[in-house]
Design an enzyme around this catalytic site. Structure first.
Site, PDB file in Angstrom:
ATOM      1  N   ARG A  27      15.177 -62.014 -11.089  1.00 33.44           N
ATOM      2  CA  ARG A  27      15.555 -61.118 -10.211  1.00 33.44           C
ATOM      3  C   ARG A  27      16.269 -59.984 -11.032  1.00 33.44           C
ATOM      4  O   ARG A  27      16.266 -58.865 -10.837  1.00 33.44           O
ATOM      5  CB  ARG A  27      16.507 -61.287  -9.170  1.00 33.44           C
ATOM      6  N   GLY A  99      21.141 -54.036  -4.196  1.00 35.65           N
ATOM      7  CA  GLY A  99      20.742 -53.128  -3.441  1.00 35.65           C
ATOM      8  C   GLY A  99      21.339 -51.874  -3.998  1.00 35.65           C
ATOM      9  O   GLY A  99      21.770 -51.747  -5.125  1.00 35.65           O
ATOM     10  N   HIS A 499     -13.609 -37.129 -18.053  1.00 35.74           N
ATOM     11  CA  HIS A 499     -13.005 -35.969 -17.565  1.00 35.74           C
ATOM     12  C   HIS A 499     -11.538 -35.583 -18.052  1.00 35.74           C
ATOM     13  O   HIS A 499     -10.648 -35.451 -17.248  1.00 35.74           O
ATOM     14  CB  HIS A 499     -12.894 -36.086 -16.134  1.00 35.74           C
TER      15      HIS A 499
END
Ligand code: G6P
Length: 604
Positions: A27, A99, A499
């Protein structure tokens, strides 16, 4: 994004907290720390960098106690140094947080008389609770009053110096589970962190907060009403994925793909009837549109699925990245089916998009690898991919399983909507059943790709081109390369290159062309020639038939086994994964934990 764990018990906790952190390291791995209550005193140890740094410090300067909290960080506010590492202490209070506290600047202004020592948003939480305690509130009220002042996303664990047998915790927006033990209670960011401690988990709901003691837990909702939440019993034990003989988790996970795709298939394809097998609640006749929302690699799986659903089922599909979708005013109809695609089932933006659609009355499905995740629990229909724990930060086996499940769903949609013939249905089911075998054959090209990666690793920049359902694989190939080798790379629809981006092609610029021998092969080869004639170094990824037509136009070639064009994106994926992996290994980067990344992105 940041992992937290806590234990309140009757024996020393530090070793187990650090073990739990290791399971959560996917994490984030900028810094880590542990805090315990030792005879009513808050003490901690923190270190910059990975958890092994914290372990080394603990060896020489051990801290321990019977109540503790710990954290592994992915920095949002404040550089990843030891000062900003959690747990943060203010007065009598220690906190770990996952958080973002969005109103932290306002709170800092309000508390300007206090001594802020870090650059983090989190520090306001320990100050708020300590300030409330200072005003004479008891710990429970001090905690719940402080929560009411916070805006943003959070999962917290809080300890207080003269409350040795208590942990206060809360969740809003970020995942948090409680673990129920025998004479001990736990909290953790996910089941993986807690599985070695207990099999009894309680997933807190949005806005819940709780008080843990060694023998009890009390849960309160957003309005401070005491609530009961269901206990989930984990099955399958504390297995933590091991690397085995592989050099990296990523390599192991790539090699697992024949098996993991096979597991996904066994859920979604009936081998005897040669037909898709999906949950009864997923009746594709009800829908006139599918909305697929995801982030990162999972979004590319959604983009491939768009080709499949349109072709096989005549269903309109919108695919969008979650961080954009949630803040647009998407036009939703009650006949839409929303599908969140997410390995973790926790990605903050994807979860927010799911909630948005659910609230709007749209039927929601979550295609996830973690069936205990928030998305799996909140969606109307949870669709597993069964790829097993994915530890490498760069997603590999989860991606091919997402593709496999989405292909089967498209097949189911095509059948139930009467768009494909019986014969086509059987052909497509057969193609999927053969995929594990073709993936195995593709993995045999490992050594060849490793050799090719040696020169490729000297590149400064690379382009990946494809057409049709290979376009998202071009995006994924470029993303894999960027993530783990740090070489700049872009994926383009082959027809779009002229392009603008073609201006970047110069002598020797590597261009990886994904071109199985399908109905768009010749068009892609024309685009290959446009860049080759401007000096590009061409790596052609094709199949046997494609190789026989275009060998002379490529500087290097990766020849994949011939398969049904329907499943070709799954097979080309293997080649781009191996190319990115070996390039990164040649460059000596940290393949499993690349710089700045985290596996589970629970902040927006
Ligand atoms: C992070 C990971 C990616 C992943 C993305 C979405 O960025 O590094 O590998 O694709 O999040 O994650 P999810 O768990 O929702 O699939």
């Amino acid at each position: 994004m940041c992992g937290i764990i806590g234990i309140v018990g009757s024996r020393d906790v530090t070793e187990r907290l650090v073990d739990g952190l290791k399971r959560l390291e996917y994490r984030g791995y900028d810094s880590s720390g542990v805090a315990v209550l030792d005879k009513g005193k808050l003490i901690r140890q923190r270190a910059e960098g990975k958890i092994k740094g914290l372990e080394a410090k603990l060896k020489t300067d051990h801290v321990d106690g019977q109540t503790g909290i710990a954290h592994t960080r992915w920095a949002t506010h404040g550089v990843p140094n030891e000062t900003n590492a959690h747990p943060h202490f203010s007065g009598r209070v220690g906190v770990v947080h996952n958080g973002i506290i969005e109103n932290f600047l306002d709170i800092r202004t309000e508390l300007k008389h206090r001594d802020f020592r870090t650059e983090t948003d989190t520090e306001v939480v320990s100050h708020l609770v300590d300030e409330a305690l200072g005003k004479g509130l008891d710990p429970k009220d001090a905690f719940s009053e402080s929560l009411k002042k916070l805006k943003g996303a959070y999962a917290f664990g809080v300890i207080i110096d003269d409350h040795p047998d208590h942990i206060y915790c809360a969740r809003s927006g970020s995942p948090l589970a409680l673990g129920v033990g025998d004479g001990e209670m736990y909290l953790g960011s996910d089941a993986m962190a807690l599985a070695q401690l207990t099999s009894k988990l309680i997933y807190l709901e949005e806005g819940d907060w709780a008080i843990l003691t060694p023998n009890s837990y009390e849960i309160y909702d957003l309005d401070d009403n005491k609530v009961e939440r269901e206990i989930t019993v984990l099955t399958g034990g504390p297995a933590m994925a091991e690397k085995g003989n592989y050099r990296h988790f990523m390599l192991k996970e790539m090699y697992e793909q024949p098996e993991t795709i096979g597991r996904t298939l066994s859920n979604y394809i009936d081998e005897y009837r040669l037909a898709a097998n999906v949950p009864a609640e997923l009746n594709f006749e009800e829908f006139d549109r599918i909305i697929i929302i995801a982030c990162g690699t999972a979004c590319y799986a959604g983009m491939v699925a768009k080709y499949w659903f349109e072709q096989a089922a005549g269903l309109a599909v919108d695919v969008d990245i979650a961080s954009e979708f949630r803040y647009r005013k998407p036009v939703l109809s009650p006949k839409s089916l929303f599908i969140a695609v997410s390995q973790s089932g926790e990605t903050a933006d994807t979860l927010a998009a799911l909630r948005y659609c659910k609230e709007a009355g749209v039927k929601t499905a979550a295609l996830v690898n973690v069936m205990t995740s928030t998305m799996a629990r909140e969606a109307d229909i949870a669709l597993p991919i069964n790829a097993g724990p994915e530890i490498g930060v760069a997603s590999t086996k989860a991606f091919t399983s997402q593709l496999t499940a989405l292909a089967a769903l498209a097949l189911a949609a095509g059948t139930s909507r009467g768009v494909i013939s019986n014969e086509a249905q059987k052909r497509m089911a057969n193609a999927l059943i053969k995929t594990p075998r073709h993936v195995k054959q593709a993995l045999r090209l490992d050594k060849q790709i490793e050799a090719m990666a040696f020169d490729f690793s000297k590149s400064k920049s690379a382009f990946y081109l494809g057409r049709g359902s290979q376009v998202p694989i071009a995006f994924e190939g470029a993303l894999k390369l960027k993530e783990i080798s740090y070489i700049h790379a872009e994926g383009y629809a082959a027809g779009e290159l002229k392009h603008g981006p073609i201006a970047l092609i110069e002598d020797g610029t590597p261009v990886i062309v994904l071109a199985p021998f399908d109905r768009l092969f010749e068009k892609t080869i024309s685009n290959l020639q446009e860049v080759a004639s401007r000096g590009a170094h061409i790596i052609l990824i094709t199949d046997e038939e494609g190789a026989s037509h275009a060998a002379s136009m490529a500087d290097n070639m990766i020849v994949l086994p011939t398969c049904d064009h329907f499943v070709a994106p799954i097979i080309t994926t293997i080649a781009v994964q191996l190319l990115a992996y070996h390039t990164a290994v040649h460059l000596g980067t940290d393949v499993d934990q690349p710089r700045n990344l985290a596996k589970s992105v629970t902040v927006e």
